[in-house]
Scaffold this motif. Structure first.
Motif, PDB file in Angstrom:
ATOM      1  N   GLU A 211      16.032  -8.745  -2.885  1.00 19.25           N
ATOM      2  CA  GLU A 211      17.081  -7.727  -2.863  1.00 19.25           C
ATOM      3  C   GLU A 211      17.415  -7.323  -4.297  1.00 19.25           C
ATOM      4  O   GLU A 211      17.719  -8.165  -5.140  1.00 19.25           O
ATOM      5  CB  GLU A 211      18.324  -8.274  -2.163  1.00 19.25           C
ATOM      6  N   ILE A 233      20.673 -14.361   8.770  1.00 22.67           N
ATOM      7  CA  ILE A 233      21.567 -13.392   8.138  1.00 22.67           C
ATOM      8  C   ILE A 233      22.828 -13.283   8.979  1.00 22.67           C
ATOM      9  O   ILE A 233      22.821 -12.749  10.077  1.00 22.67           O
ATOM     10  CB  ILE A 233      20.880 -12.020   8.019  1.00 22.67           C
ATOM     11  N   PHE A 248      14.411 -11.825   1.263  1.00 26.48           N
ATOM     12  CA  PHE A 248      14.424 -11.503   2.688  1.00 26.48           C
ATOM     13  C   PHE A 248      12.995 -11.411   3.230  1.00 26.48           C
ATOM     14  O   PHE A 248      12.101 -10.889   2.564  1.00 26.48           O
ATOM     15  CB  PHE A 248      15.151 -10.180   2.939  1.00 26.48           C
ATOM     16  N   TYR A 259      16.727 -15.075   5.234  1.00 28.05           N
ATOM     17  CA  TYR A 259      16.703 -14.980   3.780  1.00 28.05           C
ATOM     18  C   TYR A 259      16.701 -16.380   3.188  1.00 28.05           C
ATOM     19  O   TYR A 259      17.028 -17.369   3.850  1.00 28.05           O
ATOM     20  CB  TYR A 259      17.883 -14.158   3.251  1.00 28.05           C
TER      21      TYR A 259
END
Length: 490
Positions: A211, A233, A248, A259
């Motif tokens: 991310e 998540i 992820f 994740y």
């Protein structure tokens, strides 16, 4: 089919006999033996004329179709035809509807619909310009420029309203100048990413994604990844934990999105979308010509476990997927169709190979309930003669799409008879503006599949595929128009 031929033969004989009776050249009343029991009700020899035979629209379609079977252009061809009512979900008339035939570019019907179903009509590919390092008071950027792409198949082509490389480079140059950059003491680095703006429930499989601001960067493969670090998540990350990394991926163990806060796996092995080298080189040339020196070179960075902190400069968005699908089907663009096939594979499996694209399309069709008998989906454009499909599968598929939210976008992408796209020069008489269909052409292959509006306002679905015909392309096109002409009266 045998019953249909017998029926048609009987109607044809009766029709011919009655017409002969009206001619006045014979004093003997003739009619088929199958109607002998009706002789008493027929006009006598003293009658002025026989009653006029009125055939239904369906009977005319069947008789016309029967006649085409003996046409010299089609007699030795492999061909199939279906006219289908989407309301009753019944075949109105057909010939060889279960034959597995080469569909040519009507294959694009499957490719473009899969892309719409997977990504959505509003999907756009984003190409973002960023910089790292520090910008001093004199306009010297002591860092790198980054072009972060997402596999835009229309980038730089001008297709579907997309901008050219020179136009995008000019816009990027303007943004760089507005920021005050006068020199780049660094390189232009290219990376590919998946942008968060295109909201999807699941990221592409087989890849671990880091991310990073408004997008995810690829860092490695999920092959042999350690499940000990996986977390479901359940909540958004805290804004106070900016130093914490989150990776992820779709877990190969539980097949769910998870994740991890550390990644100890392998580097990326699957094929990501091609980096936009042409845009990067065009930008570098544009910058230098405008007096902004770039000391480094253009380079690609496939994966990056520790990306530099970067700041946003500007971005370019592709046309919507709806616009790209329109251009693909209207012009029968093979390059766009193949790109959509590979992007479908990438967006689902994280792999831009032809086989991944095939697997995704086939999986999508199975989920839709497509009749897979006789289907061989080999490429996205229909250029390969290894593609095969049945007419009945095509019409049922096109019927099912009529209930989808994106059906209007899909329907509007089809050429209109006598008016637009690859149908602009056909159906200039009967059928003008009433046939909405995808064409297909290969050597000795001519196909057409889509929708038609009858004179009474009904919407019908049809498929017409002709393989190994005799004569010229224009001759087979004329026969195809003749086959469809009486269906307009249904």
């Amino acid at each position: 089919m045998i019953k249909l031929k017998n029926y048609i033969a009987g109607v044809s004989v009766m029709f011919s006999a009655l017409m002969a009776a009206q001619s006045g050249n014979s004093s003997v009343k003739q009619y088929p033996t199958m109607y002998e029991n009706q002789a008493a009700s027929l006009p006598s020899n003293t009658s002025a004329t026989a009653e006029k035979v009125v055939l239904s629209a369906k009977e005319l379609v069947d008789i016309n179709l029967n006649g085409m079977m003996n046409d010299p252009v089609l007699r030795n061809a492999d061909w199939g035809f279906v006219i289908y009512d989407p309301k009753t979900r019944k075949v109105i008339s057909s010939y060889n509807e279960t034959a597995s035939l080469i569909p040519a570019s009507t294959t694009k019907l499957l490719t473009t619909e899969t892309a719409l179903g997977l990504l959505g009509e509003k999907f756009r590919w984003i190409t973002q310009l960023e910089y790292s390092g520090e910008l001093d008071a004199d306009g010297n950027l002591n860092g790198n420029l980054y072009i972060v792409g997402s596999g835009d198949p229309s980038l730089g082509t001008g297709k579907a309203g997309a901008s050219t490389y020179s136009r995008i480079s000019a816009d990027f140059l303007s943004a760089v100048q507005n920021l005050g950059i006068r020199k780049v003491n660094g390189s232009i680095i290219i990376q590919n990413a998946v942008f968060k703006e295109n909201k999807r429930a699941v990221l592409p499989e087989n890849i671990v994604w880091l991310e990073h601001h408004n997008y995810y960067l690829p860092v490695g493969t999920t092959a042999n990844i350690n499940p000990a670090h996986e977390k479901l998540i359940a909540k958004k990350p805290s804004p106070f934990e900016k130093d914490n990394k989150r990776y992820f991926y779709v877990s190969p163990y539980i097949n769910k999105m998870v994740y991890a806060e550390k990644f100890e796996g392998n580097p990326v092995e699957t094929k990501l979308p091609d980096a936009p080298f042409s845009l990067a080189n065009s930008l570098r040339t544009t910058l230098v010509k405008s007096g902004i020196a770039v000391t480094g070179k253009v380079e690609a960075r496939t994966a990056d476990l520790n990306p530099e902190e970067r700041k946003f400069i500007t971005f370019y968005k592709s046309p919507t997927l709806a616009q790209i699908v329109y251009d693909t089907n209207q012009r029968s663009d093979n390059a766009l169709a193949e790109a959509l096939l590979r992007m479908a594979g990438f967006q689902k499996k994280g792999d831009q190979t032809l086989q991944s694209g095939r697997d995704v399309v086939n999986g999508h069709l199975i989920a839709r309930g497509f009749d897979m008998k006789g289907l061989n989906y080999y490429d996205g454009s229909g250029l390969s003669r290894n593609n095969h499909v049945t007419p009945i599968a095509q019409v049922k598929y096109l019927t099912d799409l009529m209930k989808e939210d994106y059906y209007k976008v899909y329907f509007d992408s089809l050429p209109i008879a006598g008016q637009t796209g690859t149908l602009k020069k056909t159906f200039t008489g009967s059928g003008y503006g009433q046939v909405f269909a995808k064409t297909g052409t290969l050597n000795k292959v001519k196909t057409l599949a889509g929708y038609l509006k009858t004179n009474s306002g009904r919407t019908l679905v049809f498929s017409l595929m002709v393989n190994n015909y005799s004569g010229s392309v224009d001759q087979v096109k004329q026969r195809m128009e003749s086959i469809l002409a009486p269906t307009l009266s249904l």
